[in-house]
Design a protein around this motif. Structure first.
Motif, PDB file in Angstrom:
ATOM      1  N   GLU A 612       0.850  -1.190   0.000  1.00  0.00           N
ATOM      2  CA  GLU A 612       0.000   0.000   0.000  1.00  0.00           C
ATOM      3  C   GLU A 612       0.887   1.243   0.000  1.00  0.00           C
ATOM      4  OE1 GLU A 612      -3.950   1.379  -0.246  1.00  0.00           O
ATOM      5  OE2 GLU A 612      -3.101  -0.634  -0.334  1.00  0.00           O
ATOM      6  N   GLY A 613       0.555   2.221  -0.837  1.00  0.00           N
ATOM      7  CA  GLY A 613       1.392   3.409  -0.944  1.00  0.00           C
ATOM      8  C   GLY A 613       2.655   3.163  -1.738  1.00  0.00           C
ATOM      9  N   TYR A 614       2.732   2.049  -2.464  1.00  0.00           N
ATOM     10  CA  TYR A 614       3.883   1.688  -3.283  1.00  0.00           C
ATOM     11  C   TYR A 614       5.157   1.553  -2.457  1.00  0.00           C
ATOM     12  CZ  TYR A 614       0.986   2.271  -7.399  1.00  0.00           C
ATOM     13  OH  TYR A 614       0.011   2.119  -8.346  1.00  0.00           O
ATOM     14  N   ASP A 615       4.994   1.145  -1.209  1.00  0.00           N
ATOM     15  CA  ASP A 615       6.142   0.920  -0.348  1.00  0.00           C
ATOM     16  C   ASP A 615       6.749  -0.450  -0.644  1.00  0.00           C
ATOM     17  OD1 ASP A 615       7.984   1.465   1.615  1.00  0.00           O
ATOM     18  OD2 ASP A 615       6.721   0.777   3.256  1.00  0.00           O
ATOM     19  N   VAL A 616       7.976  -0.633  -0.208  1.00  0.00           N
ATOM     20  CA  VAL A 616       8.694  -1.904  -0.329  1.00  0.00           C
ATOM     21  C   VAL A 616       9.329  -2.193   1.017  1.00  0.00           C
ATOM     22  CG1 VAL A 616      10.790  -2.943  -1.282  1.00  0.00           C
ATOM     23  CG2 VAL A 616       9.163  -1.821  -2.800  1.00  0.00           C
ATOM     24  N   SER A 617       9.103  -3.395   1.559  1.00  0.00           N
ATOM     25  CA  SER A 617       9.691  -3.712   2.868  1.00  0.00           C
ATOM     26  C   SER A 617      10.438  -5.040   2.889  1.00  0.00           C
ATOM     27  CB  SER A 617       8.595  -3.735   3.951  1.00  0.00           C
ATOM     28  OG  SER A 617       7.673  -4.778   3.718  1.00  0.00           O
ATOM     29  N   ARG A 618      10.499  -5.730   1.756  1.00  0.00           N
ATOM     30  CA  ARG A 618      11.205  -7.005   1.732  1.00  0.00           C
ATOM     31  C   ARG A 618      11.670  -7.318   0.317  1.00  0.00           C
ATOM     32  NH1 ARG A 618       9.868 -11.728   5.650  1.00  0.00           N
ATOM     33  NH2 ARG A 618      10.973 -13.525   4.811  1.00  0.00           N
ATOM     34  N   LEU A 619      12.947  -7.674   0.173  1.00  0.00           N
ATOM     35  CA  LEU A 619      13.499  -8.109  -1.105  1.00  0.00           C
ATOM     36  C   LEU A 619      13.734  -9.610  -1.057  1.00  0.00           C
ATOM     37  CD1 LEU A 619      16.232  -5.402  -1.880  1.00  0.00           C
ATOM     38  CD2 LEU A 619      13.851  -5.434  -2.607  1.00  0.00           C
ATOM     39  N   GLU A 620      13.300 -10.305  -2.098  1.00  0.00           N
ATOM     40  CA  GLU A 620      13.516 -11.749  -2.174  1.00  0.00           C
ATOM     41  C   GLU A 620      14.289 -12.070  -3.445  1.00  0.00           C
ATOM     42  OE1 GLU A 620       9.965 -13.990  -2.714  1.00  0.00           O
ATOM     43  OE2 GLU A 620       8.960 -12.403  -3.834  1.00  0.00           O
ATOM     44  N   PRO A 621      15.275 -12.978  -3.377  1.00  0.00           N
ATOM     45  CA  PRO A 621      16.041 -13.333  -4.571  1.00  0.00           C
ATOM     46  C   PRO A 621      15.223 -14.234  -5.486  1.00  0.00           C
ATOM     47  CG  PRO A 621      16.770 -14.631  -2.699  1.00  0.00           C
ATOM     48  CD  PRO A 621      15.750 -13.672  -2.171  1.00  0.00           C
ATOM     49  N   VAL A 622      15.233 -13.941  -6.790  1.00  0.00           N
ATOM     50  CA  VAL A 622      14.527 -14.793  -7.747  1.00  0.00           C
ATOM     51  C   VAL A 622      15.472 -15.382  -8.792  1.00  0.00           C
ATOM     52  CG1 VAL A 622      12.252 -13.764  -7.436  1.00  0.00           C
ATOM     53  CG2 VAL A 622      13.828 -12.762  -9.089  1.00  0.00           C
ATOM     54  N   VAL A 623      16.610 -14.738  -9.025  1.00  0.00           N
ATOM     55  CA  VAL A 623      17.643 -15.313  -9.884  1.00  0.00           C
ATOM     56  C   VAL A 623      18.981 -15.101  -9.186  1.00  0.00           C
ATOM     57  CG1 VAL A 623      18.769 -15.322 -12.138  1.00  0.00           C
ATOM     58  CG2 VAL A 623      16.333 -14.755 -11.977  1.00  0.00           C
ATOM     59  N   VAL A 624      19.688 -16.187  -8.937  1.00  0.00           N
ATOM     60  CA  VAL A 624      21.007 -16.113  -8.296  1.00  0.00           C
ATOM     61  C   VAL A 624      22.025 -16.705  -9.254  1.00  0.00           C
ATOM     62  CG1 VAL A 624      22.420 -16.817  -6.325  1.00  0.00           C
ATOM     63  CG2 VAL A 624      19.991 -16.321  -6.003  1.00  0.00           C
ATOM     64  N   GLY A 625      23.066 -15.954  -9.560  1.00  0.00           N
ATOM     65  CA  GLY A 625      24.055 -16.397 -10.525  1.00  0.00           C
ATOM     66  C   GLY A 625      25.068 -17.357  -9.939  1.00  0.00           C
ATOM     67  N   PRO A 626      25.946 -17.889 -10.783  1.00  0.00           N
ATOM     68  CA  PRO A 626      26.991 -18.808 -10.342  1.00  0.00           C
ATOM     69  C   PRO A 626      28.248 -18.057  -9.913  1.00  0.00           C
ATOM     70  CG  PRO A 626      27.055 -18.628 -12.707  1.00  0.00           C
ATOM     71  CD  PRO A 626      25.911 -17.753 -12.247  1.00  0.00           C
ATOM     72  N   ASN A 627      29.234 -18.796  -9.426  1.00  0.00           N
ATOM     73  CA  ASN A 627      30.562 -18.265  -9.171  1.00  0.00           C
ATOM     74  C   ASN A 627      31.536 -18.852 -10.186  1.00  0.00           C
ATOM     75  OD1 ASN A 627      30.443 -16.428  -6.880  1.00  0.00           O
ATOM     76  ND2 ASN A 627      29.774 -18.190  -5.697  1.00  0.00           N
ATOM     77  N   GLY A 628      32.715 -18.263 -10.257  1.00  0.00           N
ATOM     78  CA  GLY A 628      33.690 -18.699 -11.241  1.00  0.00           C
ATOM     79  C   GLY A 628      34.128 -20.138 -11.082  1.00  0.00           C
ATOM     80  N   SER A 629      33.956 -20.685  -9.883  1.00  0.00           N
ATOM     81  CA  SER A 629      34.365 -22.071  -9.626  1.00  0.00           C
ATOM     82  C   SER A 629      33.372 -23.080 -10.181  1.00  0.00           C
ATOM     83  CB  SER A 629      34.522 -22.296  -8.115  1.00  0.00           C
ATOM     84  OG  SER A 629      33.319 -21.988  -7.438  1.00  0.00           O
ATOM     85  N   ASP A 630      32.188 -22.625 -10.617  1.00  0.00           N
ATOM     86  CA  ASP A 630      31.198 -23.538 -11.160  1.00  0.00           C
ATOM     87  C   ASP A 630      31.624 -24.014 -12.549  1.00  0.00           C
ATOM     88  OD1 ASP A 630      29.212 -23.665  -9.081  1.00  0.00           O
ATOM     89  OD2 ASP A 630      28.746 -21.580  -9.535  1.00  0.00           O
ATOM     90  N   SER A 631      30.994 -25.075 -13.012  1.00  0.00           N
ATOM     91  CA  SER A 631      31.377 -25.690 -14.276  1.00  0.00           C
ATOM     92  C   SER A 631      31.083 -24.761 -15.448  1.00  0.00           C
ATOM     93  CB  SER A 631      30.636 -27.005 -14.466  1.00  0.00           C
ATOM     94  OG  SER A 631      29.244 -26.764 -14.655  1.00  0.00           O
ATOM     95  N   VAL A 632      31.854 -24.934 -16.510  1.00  0.00           N
ATOM     96  CA  VAL A 632      31.673 -24.118 -17.699  1.00  0.00           C
ATOM     97  C   VAL A 632      30.275 -24.323 -18.280  1.00  0.00           C
ATOM     98  CG1 VAL A 632      32.466 -23.729 -20.066  1.00  0.00           C
ATOM     99  CG2 VAL A 632      34.125 -24.056 -18.230  1.00  0.00           C
ATOM    100  N   SER A 633      29.768 -25.560 -18.217  1.00  0.00           N
ATOM    101  CA  SER A 633      28.441 -25.821 -18.765  1.00  0.00           C
ATOM    102  C   SER A 633      27.379 -25.016 -18.046  1.00  0.00           C
ATOM    103  CB  SER A 633      28.121 -27.317 -18.685  1.00  0.00           C
ATOM    104  OG  SER A 633      28.121 -27.766 -17.340  1.00  0.00           O
TER     105      SER A 633
END
Length: 884
Positions: A612-633
């Motif tokens: 209500e009032g276009y407020d934001v009170s919580r962020l949730e992750p929906v896409v999390v990327g990999p790290n360099g140690s992950d496989s090339v595939s």
């Protein structure tokens, strides 16, 4: 209906139901590998690669026309690419349209480039990318070049002697189209160029013979107009937004704005008695030849020398001054011993008041009257000063979210007192600037760790007020840097005067601008009196030194590369807004401050539900990327370093990359299209003790319709509220009679035999639950999805969103209203109607006062904590009285 915030939901799930003796906790389970990415890629929903750009280039400035056609910028490609992809520019995909049905069924996912030829061009999953305009193209009847600022005399600033003007015309970013006809097929494209000074090009576009064409003959560089020079021009124009009232907003990504490095505060400087090792680039803004300060600090301070944060972004200040009208310096070319041509710098300090005022940059620039002969720029000073990547103006036309790029930066919000277009003069726009304070919820993996958001008000002002404060520094020049801080007369010995001034400024600060002591004094008064109680002369601090002020009061100035914010154009409370963090590292992963994640090198896409009032009170992750140690595939198939974010009208999200090389089999940046999951939610309500209320179970974003499913709804604390009755949507003809049992849960089994619930992105009510308040306190209403299928027989990817029930206290005392339970009159979770007579009156205040020490009040803090200080006290009586 109660409009609870996500913060209240978090608090309810962690708090004991008062009087029930039980505690219900929700969120990530404890995990010894705290914050490790669950998998790579981790996606709540689905993403598909639509395009890869040419080598060296970022994907920036996405825009989708009303026709569904896609345009984006080819930003800073490699010179070695095949033509025409070796020059930056803006291009459109011919013969392709998004259909806005919520599904990625318009294209088959693009395979990554595998040959040298494929790497050197822009590839698309559908259609062909065609460049409309490129760096250096002649425009405006040949009097200008695309993306090139000029002096008032018409000289190309990039061609003046001195520091290079970085990639003039080729660092294209923002693209927003302003239509001038009802069909949306004619208008003007506004494009940013990240140069110093900045550039904004207006290019006429029209859709003829089935494709878009650019009229370069009548395109113009807005920065070369007198109206832009009157506001000081712009710097590093990055991404932006198109306002709900159809005006482009260009974000100045002024990386040079920090006055202190990293997570240091101005208080740290005063406590240390010196700024050595701490001061940021902004401190040295008006130093002659500011690019030389790094070597100067090394020479003066030796092992204690440091690199001021954002220093690189201050290069080009002399050329910016020439752009505004200062006389260019006299530089002479000569041949050195190796036969190479060098330039002898005869630079004298600029004393012309055309020298840029540092407080005029790092702003959101609105282009009013965008389709007129004379577009007028307005800098929204009340939005604050930062390295803005982008703003997002919400449909209420009052709320603006803002992201600042780079390391150790903040996220901000501005709320205007009135809808912005209703101000006759944009300089009258008035409102409050807020800084985000974020706290991790739980200790699980990154993909399961939400952020609780609190907005700290920094101050309230109008554009006109801030403009008046800024103008106090309009006469500060490079000469002042020397005359204010050096004992030696620079006219006699410039080198010695520079050394003295550099040392003085490094230790004690730049006295030509707001002093360290003023910022700390503002913060002390803020803590004692609140943002509206500070001395009049200090009100300027949070608007002119936004990052430093926010850090002093504990805001989360720890975000690393916050590069994208967007929601769809007609978003309402209940819809989502997305925040892109390009690389979750740096200050978000160290052992200082509130944020202490494990690193996700490739970033995270968060989203928040608009309240209500276009407020934001919580962020949730929906896409999390990999790290360099992950496989090339995995790297090959992952979103890496999300940059610009654009939400289409059907809720899908365009995600642009800014990664460079990151271990993939291909080095090209990509553009992805994200399909969010369907959302299954229950409402939240507040009911009186012993009363009943209804909540709906709704499902949204089902582009393939609904065939049926099995879902269980549970009340976390059945001694607070019980499920007493259930009814199905009329369309669900084949259902299994729900079994309520002990009132703590109910299972739904249903089928849509007649296809009454077809493809839709809107909310569909599946069922309605009646709940009775049997105890006092708060309980979650949780959702477990056993199965949910679409009309194609495929499982629907679903994100459950729980609701909460607040049950008010029992009747209070023996006075007026005895025997009636208090009620919540406005749905805020506070029970103002203490005597239960259905209205707020003086008797409620009296009854609360008389029973303040009683168990019925003291054991119901959530119901009667009207001053929101976390306890019951006499100020709650005063706060309730103030509501009369």
């Amino acid at each position: 209906m109660v409009e609870f915030t996500r913060r209240k939901l978090m608090a309810s799930s962690a708090a004991a139901a008062v009087g029930a003796g039980t505690v219900g906790l929700v969120g990530a389970d404890e995990d010894p590998e705290e914050h490790d990415t669950l998998e790579a890629p981790y996606v709540k929903g689905n993403i598909d690669r639509f395009s890869t750009t040419a080598l060296g280039a970022e994907v920036t400035g996405p825009f989708v026309f009303e026709t569904g056609e896609l345009l984006y910028s080819l930003q800073a490609p490699s010179d070695d690419n095949m033509e025409p992809f070796n020059r930056g520019g803006v291009g459109v995909f011919d013969d392709f349209r998004f259909t806005f049905n919520g599904k990625n069924d318009e294209f088959d996912e693009l395979e990554p480039p595998r040959t040298k030829a494929e790497e050197q061009q822009v590839l698309g999953a559908a259609g062909d990318y065609r460049l409309l305009v490129q760096a250096g193209d002649p425009i405006n009847g040949g009097t200008e070049r695309f993306g090139h600022p000029q002096t008032p005399d018409g000289e190309n600033v990039a061609e003046l002697a001195g520091e290079d003007l970085a990639s003039a015309g080729g660092v294209t970013d923002m693209n927003f189209f302003v239509s001038t006809n009802e069909e949306g097929t004619e208008g003007y494209l506004f494009t940013n160029n990240e140069t110093r000074p900045g550039a904004i090009t207006r290019t006429p576009l029209s859709r003829e013979s089935g494709r878009w064409e650019a009229d370069l003959e009548n395109a113009m560089e807005l920065e070369n107009t007198e109206a832009f020079r009157e506001i000081g021009g712009t710097r590093i124009n990055c991404y932006g937004d198109l306002s709900p009232w159809e005006t482009p907003l260009s974000a100045e990504e002024d990386y040079g704005h920090p006055r202190v490095n990293g997570l240091a505060t101005v208080s740290d400087v005063l406590e240390a008695g010196s700024g050595v090792g701490i001061r940021g680039a902004s401190t040295f803004w008006n130093r002659p030849n500011v690019a030389g300060i790094e070597d100067a600090l090394a020479d003066i301070f030796g092992e204690d020398a440091w690199y001021p944060m954002g220093l690189w972004a201050l290069t080009g200040l002399e050329k910016h001054a020439y752009h505004l009208g200062a006389e260019p310096v006299d530089l002479r070319e000569f041949e050195n011993e190796d036969g190479e041509i060098e330039i002898e710098d005869r630079h004298r300090p600029i004393g012309d008041e055309a020298f840029p005022n540092r407080y005029r940059y790092g702003k959101i620039v609105e282009i009013t009257d965008p389709a007129s002969d004379d577009p007028t720029p307005v800098k929204h000073h009340v939005f604050g000063r930062a390295a803005w990547e982008c703003p997002e103006v919400l449909p209420d036309e009052r709320t603006v979210y803002l992201a600042s790029d780079g390391g150790a930066k903040g996220i901000y919000k501005f709320v205007a007192e009135e809808p912005i277009p209703e101000y006759d003069d944009r300089m009258d726009v008035c409102g409050t600037l807020y800084a985000m304070k974020a706290t991790e919820i739980g200790e699980g993996p990154v993909a399961e760790t939400d952020l609780d958001i609190e907005w700290l008000p920094l101050g309230t002002a109008s554009n006109a007020e801030v403009e008046a404060w800024i103008s106090d520094y309009d006469d500060v020049t490079q000469v002042d840097y020397l005359e204010t801080h050096a004992e030696t007369d620079w006219a006699d010995d410039l080198e010695q005067a520079l050394r003295e001034a550099d040392e003085e400024v490094a230790v004690n600060g730049n006295q030509d601008y707001i002093a360290d002591e003023e910022i700390v004094e503002w913060a002390e008064q803020y803590a004692e009196r609140g943002p509206d109680g500070v001395d009049e002369e200090l009100r300027r601090v949070p608007f002119l030194e936004t990052r430093a002020a926010a850090k002093e009061i504990g805001a989360s100035v720890e975000f690393n590369k916050a590069e994208g914010i967007d929601s769809h154009d007609e978003a309402e409370p209940g819809d989502f807004i997305y925040f892109g963090i390009s690389a979750l590292g740096g200050s978000m992963t160290d052992d200082q401050g509130e944020l202490r994640f494990d690193e996700v090198e490739t970033g995270v896409l968060y989203r928040a539900e608009l309240e209500e009032g276009y407020d934001v009170s919580r962020l949730e992750p929906v896409v999390v990327g990999p790290n360099g140690s992950d496989s090339v595939s995995l790297l090959d198939e992952s979103l890496i370093n999300v940059d610009n974010v654009m939400v289409m009208d059907d809720g899908r999200v365009i995600l642009c990359e800014d990664k460079g090389s990151f271990g993939r089999t291909y080095e090209n940046d990509a553009m992805w299209v994200y399909e969010p999951p369907a959302v299954l939610r229950t409402d939240s309500i507040a009911v009186s003790h012993g009363a009943t209320g209804e909540v709906d179970l709704t499902l949204s974003s089902i582009p393939d319709g609904l065939a049926g499913g099995r879902v269980t709804i549970s009340v976390e604390h059945a001694d607070v509220a019980e499920i007493t009755d259930v009814s199905y949507h009329d369309a669900l003809e084949l259902t299994s009679e729900p079994s309520i049992g002990d009132g703590s849960s109910v299972e739904f089994r249903f089928a849509d035999l007649e296809d009454a619930i077809g493809a839709t992105l809107d909310d569909v009510t599946l069922a309605t639950l009646e709940l009775e308040g049997v105890g006092t306190g708060t309980t979650d209403v949780t959702i477990e999805v056993h199965s949910l299928d679409d009309d194609d027989g495929m499982a629907i990817d679903t994100q459950p969103r729980p609701g909460i029930v607040v049950v008010g206290p029992p009747p209070i005392g023996e006075g007026s209203g005895s025997g009636q339970a208090p009620t919540d009159l406005d749905g805020d979770g506070r029970f103002e109607d203490v005597n239960g007579n259905g209205r707020l009156d003086y008797q409620d205040v009296t009854l609360l006062f008389e029973n303040l020490e009683g168990d019925a009040v003291q054991l119901n803090e959530a119901a009667f904590d009207f001053n929101d200080n976390g306890r019951i006290d006499y100020d709650d009586v005063v706060a309730l009285y103030d509501e009369l």
